[in-house]
Design a protein around this motif. Sequence first.
Motif, short mmCIF file in Angstrom:
data_model
loop_
_atom_site.label_atom_id
_atom_site.label_comp_id
_atom_site.label_asym_id
_atom_site.label_seq_id
_atom_site.Cartn_x
_atom_site.Cartn_y
_atom_site.Cartn_z
N TYR A 57 40.68 36.35 36.90
CA TYR A 57 40.64 37.30 35.89
C TYR A 57 40.53 38.67 36.54
O TYR A 57 39.65 38.90 37.44
N GLY A 58 41.18 39.79 36.32
CA GLY A 58 41.07 41.16 36.79
C GLY A 58 41.29 42.10 35.75
O GLY A 58 41.76 41.98 34.72
N THR A 84 41.65 46.14 35.44
CA THR A 84 42.02 47.54 36.31
C THR A 84 42.16 48.76 35.77
O THR A 84 42.60 48.71 34.57
N CYS A 92 35.66 43.54 44.16
CA CYS A 92 36.40 44.61 43.41
C CYS A 92 37.24 45.29 44.59
O CYS A 92 36.92 44.92 45.86
N THR A 99 39.82 48.10 40.67
CA THR A 99 40.11 46.52 40.03
C THR A 99 38.89 45.65 40.44
O THR A 99 38.45 45.41 41.36
N SER A 146 37.21 41.91 39.77
CA SER A 146 38.14 40.68 39.25
C SER A 146 36.83 39.59 39.59
O SER A 146 35.91 39.70 40.20
#
Lengths: 142, 581
Positions: B511-512, B514, B564, B573, B575
Amino acid sequence: MTDHLARDIVLVEDDGNDLAVALRAFRRGQLDGKVQVLRDGAAALEYLRDVTHGAGVVRPKVVFLDLKMPKVDGLSVLRELRADERTRRIPVVVVSSSDRDNDVREAYRLGANSYLVKRFDPARPGGYLVDAARYWLDLNRP
Amino acid sequence: MSDLHPSAALPGREGGGEGASLEPDGAPLPTSAELAAARWTALFVAVVALVAAVLLRSALMRYERAKVEHAADAAAQRAAGLIEDRLVSSYQSLRGNVEVWGRFGPRPAPEWEAEAEGFLRDHPGYQALTRLHPALGNAIAAKPPGRAMLRAIAPLMAQRVETAGEIEASRGEVAAGPFTLEDGRKVFGLQVPITYPKPLQPGVIFAVFEPAEAVARITARMIPAYSVRVSTGGVEVYGTGEPAPNTPAEWRRVQEVRPPIGPLWTIVLEPTAELVATEIGTVPDVVFVSGAVIALLLGSITYLGQLVSARARALGRANRALTQRFAEGERARAELDRLNDELEARVDERTATLEDAVAELETFNYSVSHDLRSPLGAILNFGAILSEDYRDRLDAEAQGYLRRIMTSAEAAVSMMNALLAFSRSGRDEIKKTRVDMGQLARTVADELRSSQPEYAGAEIQIGELPAAHADATMMRLVLTNLIGNAMKFSRDAADRRIEITGRSDAEETFYGVTDHGIGIDMKYTDKLFRVFERLHSSEEFEGHGVGLAIVARIVRRHGGRVACEGAPGKGATFSFVLPRA
């Protein structure tokens, strides 16, 4: 203690700060005449047993009970009240600074009617107690 | 540690121990001394068995011979008895008849001859009868050879009687013989006087008696399997059966029989070969042959057994050598295990100590946070009461200070709550369920946008997010922190987009979040996920530096990891990765 009638609201609180805030809030809500304050668990038990002794007594409409108290703590008071036929049905609202699940669960398990976490409301300090008291006094059918 | 090297625990071929040599395939061999011992032992056993067989055979033979001798004794007595009986009864019969013939008076010759022939038929051994009388004349009854016999012995008889002069002594009864006829048959002449009523003078009845015929039936039927020789007066009058060759003297039985008249008869009785074969038979020989075979077998078995046990001993030696080496290996391994256990125990101990320390810290953290709440709450409450109840009595400056007090107390409470949240993120039990991360992200984003006016302008783009196997409450906290951070640090940016993406493989879900806000300097990333570490002042961006620490702690407690990337001014981002199970 038999020389006075039971009041509608019993506030069991050992912390002076919280008590001051609560009493101001009840005063503002014009409920201060109905509040009986007790500063520890032992005194609370004695008072509640005393006022419920005999025929035709008037039971308190709500007990606000702090959990953290010296001598007899709130949960012990709750347990004692629920074990006694005369005090079994008095509504007890637990008021605590703890919102830990364990504390909440244990309070309900021992027969609390409600559980309030102490909070800060800059607009109405202690206002949540007044709101709760109005419910038990005006809305609730004992 | 060199003695712990694995090869030291393996069985090698060197130093095979006393005599336990190894074949190319690794099987241990008996020594030559053991082989020789096996051979000698086998030979010894075979010889002993053979000697035993011989002894057994001779013992059996003795027993059998004793049996034969015993039987011969019985047979000889029996033969003697039978022959004596026959001789006596034959002679008594003759005498009896002669007496009868005399008493009932003289008969005409043909009449007497008929009676005499009846006598001959009924009495084996008698070949001819003749009545000699000066007044009545001679009459003769004879079996086919009897007449010739009579003629042959008559002169011998006359001579014998005359020379013997025994007639008176024997009341006129005479037994003469044996005479050997031309054809080899042996016969006796018997003379019995016959007395007639007065005034007739006595006559003589003369009989030819062949003992062989009289005895033959007896020996044939009653004494089978024995050679019987009957002799009298130095002449063998009857013989039947062949004695077994090499018959031992002790098997020979001699009996003497006294006939009613005449000299002693001698009976010699010997077992025939047939009897010996039947009685002694092949049992001793079979026993002996069996014994010999058994001896050979025993020898062979002993030899094989010796070989086997020699082999077993060799195996045992090899085994002991191996066992010893194995034990050494085991000891080394046990030592290694012990060291490992010790190390593990120490690690466990340290871990437990650390865990205790962490738990203690958490408890301390929790209690301090909790206990600070109360006084801070009092400050807030009384500050609020002061500013409300005494508003008209406090001047502007006083009210400014009061506000500062309130703001600081609020900040402290907020920090307390953040700390409590952080503490709880490490203490609360993880209850994993299937969490719809897309749905959760939408809910969280909506809540955040409506809670803070400055977040309302964020453009949330949520992609296809794989479901997570995680604690739903904690995932909500993770997403709230990450999406909240993204909103916070991009609230003043030109690009207000926030992209929430996800993907998965066989083992993990990714999962990210951004944003395109102020971004981060990668040289500080190691600080990002630590509690109370901040890259910005609270004047720039509110916050306590706890959010990412909570995210990192929750993800790590789920067995995942956080990361990150970004650059100053280019957004960032954040994650995290979770295991699928």
